[in-house]
Structures are given as structure tokens and as C-alpha cells.
Design a protein around this motif. Structure first.
Motif, PDB file in Angstrom:
ATOM      1  N   SER A 123     -15.970 -13.902   8.788  1.00 53.50           N
ATOM      2  CA  SER A 123     -16.678 -13.347   7.633  1.00 53.50           C
ATOM      3  C   SER A 123     -15.937 -12.138   7.075  1.00 53.50           C
ATOM      4  O   SER A 123     -15.933 -11.912   5.854  1.00 53.50           O
ATOM      5  N   ALA A 124     -15.309 -11.372   7.955  1.00 51.59           N
ATOM      6  CA  ALA A 124     -14.525 -10.226   7.485  1.00 51.59           C
ATOM      7  C   ALA A 124     -13.358 -10.698   6.633  1.00 51.59           C
ATOM      8  O   ALA A 124     -13.042 -10.092   5.598  1.00 51.59           O
ATOM      9  N   GLU A 125     -12.714 -11.811   7.041  1.00 56.46           N
ATOM     10  CA  GLU A 125     -11.628 -12.365   6.235  1.00 56.46           C
ATOM     11  C   GLU A 125     -12.136 -12.821   4.874  1.00 56.46           C
ATOM     12  O   GLU A 125     -11.478 -12.610   3.844  1.00 56.46           O
ATOM     13  N   GLU A 175     -10.957 -11.572   1.167  1.00 60.07           N
ATOM     14  CA  GLU A 175     -10.549 -12.525   0.137  1.00 60.07           C
ATOM     15  C   GLU A 175     -11.354 -12.315  -1.146  1.00 60.07           C
ATOM     16  O   GLU A 175     -10.805 -12.363  -2.256  1.00 60.07           O
ATOM     17  N   ALA A 176     -12.668 -12.100  -0.998  1.00 56.67           N
ATOM     18  CA  ALA A 176     -13.512 -11.884  -2.167  1.00 56.67           C
ATOM     19  C   ALA A 176     -13.095 -10.628  -2.925  1.00 56.67           C
ATOM     20  O   ALA A 176     -13.212 -10.563  -4.156  1.00 56.67           O
ATOM     21  N   ALA A 177     -12.562  -9.661  -2.186  1.00 57.60           N
ATOM     22  CA  ALA A 177     -12.091  -8.426  -2.796  1.00 57.60           C
ATOM     23  C   ALA A 177     -10.646  -8.528  -3.261  1.00 57.60           C
ATOM     24  O   ALA A 177     -10.086  -7.557  -3.787  1.00 57.60           O
ATOM     25  N   ALA A 178     -10.046  -9.724  -3.073  1.00 56.65           N
ATOM     26  CA  ALA A 178      -8.626  -9.937  -3.402  1.00 56.65           C
ATOM     27  C   ALA A 178      -7.740  -8.934  -2.672  1.00 56.65           C
ATOM     28  O   ALA A 178      -6.760  -8.436  -3.224  1.00 56.65           O
ATOM     29  N   ARG A 231      -9.349 -17.597   9.801  1.00 58.53           N
ATOM     30  CA  ARG A 231      -9.432 -18.305   8.514  1.00 58.53           C
ATOM     31  C   ARG A 231      -8.060 -18.471   7.887  1.00 58.53           C
ATOM     32  O   ARG A 231      -7.767 -19.509   7.280  1.00 58.53           O
ATOM     33  N   PHE A 232      -7.187 -17.479   8.027  1.00 53.66           N
ATOM     34  CA  PHE A 232      -5.878 -17.584   7.382  1.00 53.66           C
ATOM     35  C   PHE A 232      -5.050 -18.728   7.964  1.00 53.66           C
ATOM     36  O   PHE A 232      -4.148 -19.245   7.295  1.00 53.66           O
ATOM     37  N   VAL A 233      -5.365 -19.142   9.202  1.00 52.82           N
ATOM     38  CA  VAL A 233      -4.657 -20.278   9.798  1.00 52.82           C
ATOM     39  C   VAL A 233      -5.049 -21.565   9.073  1.00 52.82           C
ATOM     40  O   VAL A 233      -4.198 -22.410   8.755  1.00 52.82           O
TER      41      VAL A 233
END
Length: 300
Positions: free
Chosen positions: A79-81, A85-88, A283-285
Motif C-alpha cells: 500500500s505504501a508503494e 505511485e499515486a503521488a508520482a 509491487r515494483f517487481v
């Protein structure tokens, strides 16, 4: 209000110790010291007033409560990732991607994939390992690789995977070599002169040996190489007919440095996948796996 005692670094340490199986390995992955990892988890246990894991001679065993909280910790980290992402601001995601690829990927679309990943996650370092698919499978199963770009077969199909396409094998030779030996009509003709291909342990070479045995053909002219890429310049230099993935020699075929040869036998094509540990991957994986699928499609 959420207590300020809880930090993402504590949850990160907890998850990493569980995934790696020891404090020492977790410290190496997170780029810190073993005492630091131990302190983070001890502080977390103290704040929660529970025991998360038992330490036994360098290994760890989660308690029943620890099992539940590790699962929750993974959700918080993912969720932190999503928040970054939402904040770019993916640049605030500081981590590393342990990437394992086979030589065919390394010689075709690996570079554009790495450039794209770097642009999306500039603070995530990439630790690259190029090797044989069997070696990559072992390290993936041991948890030493986060994302594996490799062909079937692999020991287990568990976890997450995305198809990366199918790569067929072809027979090629230089025009000079064909002037010397003539244009082969079938596998019998091809095996009468030097043949350049991958190592004996690969599926393609194994299939070639079985086919030759079935037809009672000589195999003394087959030249095996642990490097697919090294076969390409040897074929261009006229050192033999080569059995290689089409994607590896696309440029040489376009320039006519190599010529396609018709043959009555070809190995089974390579079916590539991006594999990751879906139950525990950052998530980045998963995003990197989707990038790989898109770059592979562009290369077709």
C-alpha cells in the motif's frame, strides 16, 4: 491516530527476515547490519507486546501471531508503494530488484527493459544475473532472485508469471559457408559439416542428439558452446551451420550476413515467462514483470 512507534523500516525488516530465512541474509538484502535488523524487530515486538518469531541457531520460526502480522505487513508495504505511485513519486521507493535472465533475453530486449524500469523507479537498483535457465530456477526457488525471465520448463509453476512470447529455432549459415558445402536439403546433409549450437545440457541440443540417434546420423561435427551469443560471430565467419533462436540472429538475417536454411527438423520453440513470487513480491517487481511482457511484445 496511528502510533508513531510503527515504521515502514520495521515492517520491511520483518518481512525480509521471513523471506530470507535469517537476520544475516536480510541485512545483506536491505543494505544494513544484522544488529540493526535485530533492533528493528525487537522494537516492533516491544511496542506490540508480543513475540513475532523464535530465533534458533541462525534461523527463524514465526509464532502464530507472527504469521498473521507478516501477512498484514506485506499489505502495508504494498500500500505504501501504491501511495508513492499515486503521488508520482516512485523515486522515493528505495530498494533493489534481483533480476535473473537467460542469454537470449540479454542479447535482445534487456537493455530497453532496463532503461524503462530505471526511468520508472530511479531509486531501485538492479542486480543482474545472466545465466542458464536451470541456474536461474534454483536461485529463484531459493529466494535469491525476485524476477526471473526464462523459458520453460521450470521445476514449479507456482507464484506469479506473465508470458513473454515464443522463440523459435532456425538453421542459419553464412553465404561463404554455403558456397563451400552446398545448400543442405535436410538434417542428414547439415550434420555432415560443422554445426554450431548451445551446450549439451540444453533442450535444443538434447533434441538434436536424440534426432540424430533416431536417424543414425553422425554427431562428431557438432560444436557445443555455453554461450549462444558466441555462436553468432562464428557462424558469420563461416565456421559452420548454426542452430539458434531466430530472435538472436534477426540483424544478421536482415543484413544477409547469415542465410536461413530449410531443414526437416527443428527443436521445440522456447516459451518464455516473467516469474515472480506473487505472495511476497514488492509491487515494483510485478510492474517490472509487466514491463518485460510489453518489451518482449515490441521485439517480436
Amino acid at each position: 491516530m496511528i502510533s508513531s512507534h510503527l515504521t515502514l523500516k520495521q515492517l520491511e525488516a520483518l518481512v525480509c527476515v521471513v523471506d530470507m530465512g535469517s537476520f544475516r541474509k536480510a541485512a545483506a538484502v536491505l543494505g544494513t547490519t544484522q544488529p540493526n535488523i535485530s533492533n528493528r524487530i525487537t522494537k516492533l515486538e516491544t511496542d506490540l507486546s508480543i513475540v513475532l518469531m523464535h530465533r534458533d541457531a541462525g534461523s527463524v520460526r514465526l509464532t502464530a501471531r507472527g504469521e498473521k502480522l507478516v501477512s498484514a505487513a506485506r499489505q502495508v508495504l504494498r500500500s505504501a508503494e501504491v501511495f508513492w505511485e499515486a503521488a508520482a513519486r516512485q523515486d522515493l521507493i528505495v530498494d533493489r530488484l534481483r533480476l535473473g535472465v537467460t542469454e537470449l533475453i540479454a542479447c535482445t530486449w534487456l537493455h530497453p527493459f532496463l532503461r524503462r524500469f530505471r526511468a520508472a523507479y530511479p531509486s531501485v537498483s538492479v542486480e543482474l544475473e545472466v545465466g542458464l535457465s536451470a541456474e536461474i530456477s534454483k536461485k529463484f526457488s531459493a529466494g535469491d532472485i525476485d524476477l526471473a525471465l526464462q523459458p520453460e520448463p521450470f521445476p514449479s509453476k507456482g507464484g506469479g508469471s506473465l508470458a513473454l512470447g515464443v522463440y523459435d529455432y532456425i538453421w542459419v549459415a553464412s553465404p561463404d559457408h554455403l558456397d563451400e558445402i552446398g545448400v543442405p536439403g535436410d538434417l542428414d546433409d547439415i550434420l555432415r559439416s560443422p554445426v554450431l549450437t548451445h551446450g549439451k545440457h540444453t533442450l535444443a541440443s538434447g533434441g538434436l542428439l536424440k534426432q540424430a540417434e533416431r536417424r543414425n546420423l553422425p554427431v562428431n561435427q557438432i560444436v557445443y558452446s555455453n554461450s549462444l551469443a558466441s555462436c553468432v560471430p562464428m557462424a558469420v565467419d563461416g565456421m559452420g551451420t548454426a542452430l539458434l533462436p531466430r530472435a538472436l540472429v534477426k540483424e544478421q538475417l536482415n543484413s544477409a550476413a547469415l542465410v536461413l536454411i530449410k531443414c526437416d527438423w527443428h527443436p521445440e520453440p522456447l516459451r518464455f515467462f516473467a516469474r515472480f513470487h506473487k505472495d511476497r513480491a514488492a509491487r515494483f517487481v510485478e510492474v517490472a514483470a509487466s514491463f518485460a511482457a510489453e518489451e518482449a511484445e515490441k521485439h517480436e
